[in-house]
Write an enzyme that holds these catalytic residues in place. Structure first.
Site, PDB file in Angstrom:
ATOM      1  CG  HIS A 206      13.527 -10.896  -0.180  1.00 53.83           C
ATOM      2  ND1 HIS A 206      13.898  -9.842  -0.890  1.00 53.83           N
ATOM      3  CD2 HIS A 206      12.236 -10.761  -0.162  1.00 53.83           C
ATOM      4  CE1 HIS A 206      12.861  -8.940  -1.073  1.00 53.83           C
ATOM      5  NE2 HIS A 206      11.881  -9.437  -0.672  1.00 53.83           N
TER       6      HIS A 206
ATOM      7  CG  ASP B 297      27.705   9.047  20.094  1.00 49.97           C
ATOM      8  OD1 ASP B 297      26.855   9.630  19.060  1.00 49.97           O
ATOM      9  OD2 ASP B 297      28.307   9.845  21.086  1.00 49.97           O
TER      10      ASP B 297
ATOM     11  CG  HIS C  21       7.249  -7.724  -8.725  1.00 50.57           C
ATOM     12  ND1 HIS C  21       6.379  -9.001  -8.110  1.00 50.57           N
ATOM     13  CD2 HIS C  21       6.472  -6.723  -8.636  1.00 50.57           C
ATOM     14  CE1 HIS C  21       5.296  -8.553  -7.703  1.00 50.57           C
ATOM     15  NE2 HIS C  21       5.226  -7.137  -7.996  1.00 50.57           N
TER      16      HIS C  21
ATOM     17  CG  HIS D 227      10.251 -13.609  -1.674  1.00 55.56           C
ATOM     18  ND1 HIS D 227      10.151 -13.479  -0.243  1.00 55.56           N
ATOM     19  CD2 HIS D 227       9.548 -12.250  -1.539  1.00 55.56           C
ATOM     20  CE1 HIS D 227       9.343 -12.636   0.388  1.00 55.56           C
ATOM     21  NE2 HIS D 227       8.975 -11.841  -0.740  1.00 55.56           N
TER      22      HIS D 227
ATOM     23  CD  GLU E  55       5.976 -10.599  -3.155  1.00 54.49           C
ATOM     24  OE1 GLU E  55       5.754  -9.298  -3.066  1.00 54.49           O
ATOM     25  OE2 GLU E  55       6.731 -11.388  -2.509  1.00 54.49           O
TER      26      GLU E  55
ATOM     27  CG  HIS F 176      12.008  -2.197  -3.222  1.00 56.20           C
ATOM     28  ND1 HIS F 176      13.273  -2.756  -3.544  1.00 56.20           N
ATOM     29  CD2 HIS F 176      11.161  -3.042  -2.966  1.00 56.20           C
ATOM     30  CE1 HIS F 176      13.033  -3.912  -3.865  1.00 56.20           C
ATOM     31  NE2 HIS F 176      11.864  -4.305  -3.428  1.00 56.20           N
TER      32      HIS F 176
ATOM     33  NE  ARG G 105       4.061  -5.891  -3.291  1.00 59.77           N
ATOM     34  CZ  ARG G 105       4.621  -4.762  -3.685  1.00 59.77           C
ATOM     35  NH1 ARG G 105       4.667  -4.275  -4.801  1.00 59.77           N
ATOM     36  NH2 ARG G 105       4.780  -4.008  -2.603  1.00 59.77           N
TER      37      ARG G 105
ATOM     38  CG  ASP H 158       4.888  -5.291   0.618  1.00 58.09           C
ATOM     39  OD1 ASP H 158       5.085  -6.076   1.877  1.00 58.09           O
ATOM     40  OD2 ASP H 158       5.691  -5.456  -0.351  1.00 58.09           O
TER      41      ASP H 158
ATOM     42  CD  GLU I  84       4.407  -9.923  -0.063  1.00 57.57           C
ATOM     43  OE1 GLU I  84       4.406  -8.714  -0.092  1.00 57.57           O
ATOM     44  OE2 GLU I  84       5.296 -10.655  -0.291  1.00 57.57           O
TER      45      GLU I  84
ATOM     46  CE1 TYR J  86       2.863  -2.885  -7.970  1.00 52.10           C
ATOM     47  CE2 TYR J  86       3.692  -4.618  -9.299  1.00 52.10           C
ATOM     48  CZ  TYR J  86       3.414  -4.100  -8.211  1.00 52.10           C
ATOM     49  OH  TYR J  86       3.731  -5.278  -7.292  1.00 52.10           O
TER      50      TYR J  86
ATOM     51  CG  ASP K  39       6.828 -10.122   2.411  1.00 54.57           C
ATOM     52  OD1 ASP K  39       6.230  -8.894   2.373  1.00 54.57           O
ATOM     53  OD2 ASP K  39       7.591 -10.455   1.556  1.00 54.57           O
TER      54      ASP K  39
HETATM   55  N1  GLY Z   1       8.254  -6.818   1.212  1.00 56.94           N
HETATM   56  C1  GLY Z   1       9.178  -7.167   0.280  1.00 56.94           C
HETATM   57  C2  GLY Z   1       8.670  -8.058  -0.664  1.00 56.94           C
HETATM   58  O1  GLY Z   1       7.519  -8.206  -0.842  1.00 56.94           O
HETATM   59  O2  GLY Z   1       9.387  -8.951  -1.301  1.00 56.94           O
HETATM   60 MN    MN Z   2       6.054  -8.001   0.528  1.00 55.06          MN
HETATM   61 MN    MN Z   3       7.385 -10.424  -0.562  1.00 58.72          MN
END
Ligand code: GLY
Ligand code: MN
Ligand code: MN
Length: 435
Positions: free
Chosen positions: A358, A38, A347, A351, A381, A240, A403, A257, A405, A385, A268
């Site tokens: 996103h 619940d 990647h 975005h 970003e 992720h 990374r 991140d 970003e 890797y 982000d």
């Molecule tokens: N944290 C999600 C991305 O960097 O797209």
């Molecule tokens: Mn990110």
């Molecule tokens: Mn991002």
């Protein structure tokens, strides 16, 4: 009353009226999701719904009539007993007084009111397929209007995704939205700086995550904009990664991140730093390569340029660099053409960023990547890797993940990094880590 929403509704009415002589939009609130038994997941309003109404309660529906330029809200009615448990509700009167609805009804009246609200409109803007339970309610309403045709009622002939209008609006940020995103960026900067200065070998990744969340919340952020990634050592290579439960070892790179959401707007940011502040030779080489790619891509962000071009710049820097470091071999053009770099950079570089991390907004127009325009907001970003079990590279390179970003606002003449100032050069990172 919220100030932005009436302006947005006016623009939405204008655009709907321009595309159809008789349009109405039906925008439901986000559904409530059960977590277990619940207990419900924390509620966050649907971004489109909030963008137009500023109303954050569940079990609500907004109907926007572009002919009469009227907002009708269907909401949970006041309920003394329920409000003891869940807190106050705006109720039907509050929907009008505090949220600017021209008309409001209890949500229990939806089945009766929705056919009346959509009839005599040839087009309904509604996002079919997003909320299947609500699809049924909308389609039932359309069918009820059809059954009234002999009385002269006109049933909608088209159901069109409101995103074609709304998401274009959301893609270009107003000055107020940019200000809110600056606040989100500032809070996120504090969190990353604190993590750099306080992380020590022997801590667990979740302790760092707790510092980030604590900083977000202490500064009035409602929630993180997405699940924070705190990946040490080989976990930096899991794009992720969410467990955040490893014990951090001396000399590890730590990839964070994480970004807060503030006033329904996301930040982000990714930073990667060596725990203790000292990069190994290999880690520094990879770090500097990602940084070079990121700076090159950010430097290109300006009106007229596409995300595809920005991505290609990062790809070029990374492919050439990996070749120089001996981690790839062959001809650089061939490597790029055959996606040979994707083993290490799998990647995209950017975005859209806004109410959703996103964010909405088309990436292509007429089948081609669309050019940037002032007041669009994007991330930049790039990353590299090297899988921990990649036996094609010497052992000292394996398990390195980096990374970097930032959040970039397109301006008239170029761009502005909203998340500037978060340590990024090797020297800044060293200093932020206490060396
Ligand atoms: N944290 C999600 C991305 O960097 O797209
Ligand atoms: Mn990110
Ligand atoms: Mn991002």
């Amino acid at each position: 009353m919220r100030t932005d929403q009436p302006k947005r509704r006016a623009a939405f009415f204008d655009a709907m009226a321009a595309s159809s002589p008789s349009a109405v939009a039906v925008i439901p609130a986000a559904p409530v999701f059960v977590r277990n038994n619940d207990v419900e997941h924390e509620y966050r309003q649907d971004s489109d719904f909030f963008y137009l109404t500023g109303f954050d309660e569940p079990h609500s529906v907004a109907v926007l009539d572009a002919v009469q330029r009227r907002l009708t809200l269907l909401v949970r009615p006041r309920d003394r007993e329920r409000e003891v448990w869940d807190g106050p509700r705006a109720g039907v009167d509050g929907a009008k007084a505090a949220f600017g609805a021209d008309e409001a009804f209890a949500i229990s009246e939806l089945a009766d009111k929705l056919p009346d609200l959509i009839q005599n409109h040839s087009r309904v803007y509604y996002r079919l397929g997003h909320d299947r339970a609500f699809d049924d309610r909308l389609l039932a309403a359309v069918d009820r209007v059809r059954a009234r045709r002999r009385t002269g009622a006109v049933a909608p002939a088209e159901i069109v995704d409101p995103g074609v209008i709304l998401h274009e609006m959301r893609l270009r940020k107003s000055p107020d939205e940019v200000e809110t995103m600056r606040t989100a960026a500032r809070i996120t900067r504090e969190a990353h700086e604190l993590a750099m200065s306080r992380t020590r070998a022997g801590m667990h990744e979740y302790e760092v995550e707790a510092m980030l969340l604590d900083t977000f919340r202490r500064h009035g952020s409602e929630r993180p904009a997405y699940g924070s990634i705190v990946g040490s050592g080989p976990n930096a290579c899991v794009l992720h990664y969410r467990k955040n439960d490893r014990r951090i070892e001396a000399g590890d790179l730590l990839l964070i991140d994480a970004g807060c959401e503030y006033g329904y707007y996301a930040s982000d940011v990714t930073r990667t730093f060596p725990v203790g502040g000292v990069f190994s030779r290999e880690k520094q080489a990879i770090y500097e390569l990602v940084l070079e790619a990121q700076l090159e891509s950010i430097g290109a962000a300006r009106p007229g340029v596409t995300l595809d071009e920005i991505h290609k710049l990062s790809v070029g820097v990374i492919a050439r660099g990996l070749l120089r470091l001996g981690l790839l071999s062959g001809d650089v053009d061939k490597i790029i053409e055959t996606d040979g770099y994707k083993r290490f950079f799998m990647h995209r570089t950017s975005h859209w960023l806004g109410m959703d991390v996103h964010d909405v907004g088309a990436y292509f127009a007429g089948g081609k990547p669309r050019p940037l325009e002032p007041f669009m907001l994007l991330t930049v970003e790039p990353g590299i890797y090297i899988a921990p079990d990649d036996e094609t590279v010497p052992a000292e390179w394996r398990g390195i993940g980096v990374r970097i970003e930032d959040d970039v606002l397109v301006t008239e003449s170029g761009s502005e990094v909203l998340t500037a100032g978060i340590p990024k050069t090797v020297e800044e990172v060293r200093r932020a880590c206490g060396l």
